[in-house]
Scaffold this active site. Structure first.
Site, PDB file in Angstrom:
ATOM      1  N   HIS A  52       0.828  -1.219   0.000  1.00  0.00           N
ATOM      2  CA  HIS A  52       0.000   0.000   0.000  1.00  0.00           C
ATOM      3  C   HIS A  52       0.859   1.266   0.000  1.00  0.00           C
ATOM      4  CE1 HIS A  52      -3.787  -2.201   0.704  1.00  0.00           C
ATOM      5  NE2 HIS A  52      -3.066  -2.982   1.494  1.00  0.00           N
ATOM      6  N   ASN A 124     -10.239  -2.913   2.032  1.00  0.00           N
ATOM      7  CA  ASN A 124      -9.889  -2.856   0.617  1.00  0.00           C
ATOM      8  C   ASN A 124     -11.131  -2.544  -0.201  1.00  0.00           C
ATOM      9  OD1 ASN A 124      -7.083  -3.484   0.737  1.00  0.00           O
ATOM     10  ND2 ASN A 124      -7.558  -5.650   1.009  1.00  0.00           N
ATOM     11  N   TYR A 334       0.442  -4.380  11.789  1.00  0.00           N
ATOM     12  CA  TYR A 334       0.252  -2.987  11.385  1.00  0.00           C
ATOM     13  C   TYR A 334       0.916  -1.997  12.347  1.00  0.00           C
ATOM     14  CZ  TYR A 334      -2.502  -3.495   7.162  1.00  0.00           C
ATOM     15  OH  TYR A 334      -2.888  -3.751   5.874  1.00  0.00           O
TER      16      TYR A 334
END
EC number: 1.11.1.6
Length: 474
Positions: A52, A124, A334
């Site tokens: 990303h 997404n 993350y």
């Protein structure tokens, strides 16, 4: 007139010429302004996201129009509640300099600044993904990135992985369909993708999936249209989003959820936490709950988009996780990536900072500019009533588990039913595009890998495999 200064407010008399020993002599080490400029330039970039990396962002808000009190106590979902947010769109595989209009999944990550802390929904533009166990994630991403020897993207690696991991067939079908290249970020749907949980005031749990349906209509690009656009404008999605908001053509999405009672979970007939599958709308219907709008562009791309940091671990009371293995892994990966990429105190940056009150015993660390608020004690537990204390009323209900700890292979190996249903929904033109897109992506792929992939497509539908074979012959 504003006086030019350096980073520490020192006024600069000459910003055009270096300090040297004579007109033709060497530079002097005492030219601290030159050293500051060069040193700062060397550090202007932070590590780009491993996935990303190329993205665009905007601010907006979500307004809830439905009564969800029976399902969740989260204040963000109270009827009439308006919550500010920041949304970052992205491509997945490409680097920061990649073109926007490539065939790829798009990231759809939202940071909601709720009254109870930040809630990050990191999704997404597809309701599914290629894999269902995060153990495979690093290997999958390697197939989407550059070959370490040739430094080129490898169709061979991608199809080798997909054909050996048939759980990916559903997502591959979506990626290779006409929706694989959205015309812009404004013209695509968004999905939370994972299964999450709602928890109500009675401490009852419900399973939930989040959907965001574009109100601008779906618009896509063919391979040829995308190639022509990329030749003219590699930042087409960024330009479209920025210009639309600047022109007050604010993009909107209808917000919907699918909600399933905990007791009804077995009725689905498959693992409800499998990220490679959807919940059929016929069994778990979509419920309209509100609207999301984007209405403000960032003022500084690096500060607000590049340094925006999302994590599924950021949740608020009334919203929880699920046993989805991909979600469980992202809870760790993350924030770990953000600490590496931005720094220990990335949460203090304005775009990441909670708008609600923060009371924590976490202190110090690099670049910590927060004032310490806990005057009574800097540790916990402690004896002082005016220091922050835990609140057990926010404990989630028990989650019943069974079995022994081991590396379990998934029991559900039906890789074909849901891709078949999607294939059968397509009209003839959409199927033709699908065949040609797959055939184009198989260019340069080893014959044995193509043969293996075609056997899987045959199991989805003989017409699916036949269409790809015909396209490969052209």
């Amino acid at each position: 007139m504003k006086k030019l200064t350096n980073d520490f407010g020192n006024i600069i008399a000459d910003n055009q010429n270096s300090l040297s020993a004579g007109a033709k002599g060497p530079l002097l080490m005492q030219d601290y302004l030159l050293l500051e400029k060069l040193a700062h330039q060397n550090r202007e970039r932070i590590p780009e996201r491993t996935v990303h990396a190329k993205g665009s962002g905007a601010y907006g808000e979500i307004k809830i129009t439905a009564d969800l009190s029976a399902y969740t106590k989260a204040k963000i979902f109270q009827k009439g509640e308006v919550t500010p947010l920041f949304l970052r769109f992205s491509t997945v595989a490409g680097e920061a300099g990649a073109a926007d209009a490539e065939r790829d999944v798009r990231g759809f990550a939202i940071k909601f600044y709720t009254k109870e802390g930040n809630w990050d929904l990191v999704g997404n533009n597809t309701p599914t993904f290629f894999i269902r166990d995060a153990y495979k994630f690093p290997d999958f991403i390697h197939t989407q990135k550059r070959d370490p020897r040739t430094h080129l993207r490898s169709n061979n690696a991608a199809w080798d992985f997909w054909s050996l991991c048939p759980e990916s067939l559903h997502q591959v079908t979506i990626l290779m369909s006409d929706r694989g290249i959205p015309a812009s970020y404004r013209h695509m749907h968004g999905f939370g993708s994972h299964t999450y949980s709602f928890i109500n005031d009675k401490n009852e749990r419900f399973w939930v999936k989040f959907h965001f349906k574009t109100q601008q209509g779906i618009k896509n690009l063919t391979n040829q249209e995308a190639a022509e656009l990329i030749a003219k404008d590699r930042e087409s999605h960024q330009r479209d989003l920025y210009n639309a908001i600047e022109n007050k053509d604010f993009p909107k999405w209808k917000v919907q959820v699918q909600i399933l009672a905990e007791k009804d979970i077995e009725k689905l007939g498959f693992n409800p936490f499998d990220l490679t599958k959807i919940w059929p709308h016929s069994f778990v219907p979509l419920m309209d709950i509100g609207e999301m709008i984007l209405n403000k562009n960032p003022q500084n791309y690096f500060n607000e988009v590049e340094q925006a940091a999302f994590s599924p671990s950021n949740i608020v009371p009334g919203i929880g996780f699920s046993p989805d293995k991909m979600l469980q892994a992202r809870i760790f990966s993350y924030p770990d990536a953000q600490r590496y990429r931005i720094g220990t105190n990335y949460h203090l940056l304005p775009v990441n900072r909670a708008k609600s009150e923060v009371n924590t015993y976490n202190v110090a660390g690099a670049m910590n500019f927060d004032s310490y608020k806990n005057d009574a004690a800097y540790y916990e537990p402690n004896s002082y009533d005016n220091s922050p204390k835990e609140d057990k009323s926010y404990l989630e209900p028990d989650l019943v588990l069974e079995g022994v700890a081991q590396r379990y292979a998934p029991l559900d190996n039906d890789f074909y039913t849901q891709p078949r249903a999607l294939f059968n929904l397509m009209n003839d033109d959409q199927k033709t595009q699908l065949f040609h897109n797959i055939a184009a992506s198989m260019e340069g792929v080893d014959e044995k890998i193509i043969t293996r992939a075609l056997k899987h497509f045959e199991k989805i539908s003989p017409d699916y495999a036949k269409g790809i074979k015909k396209a490969l012959e052209k």
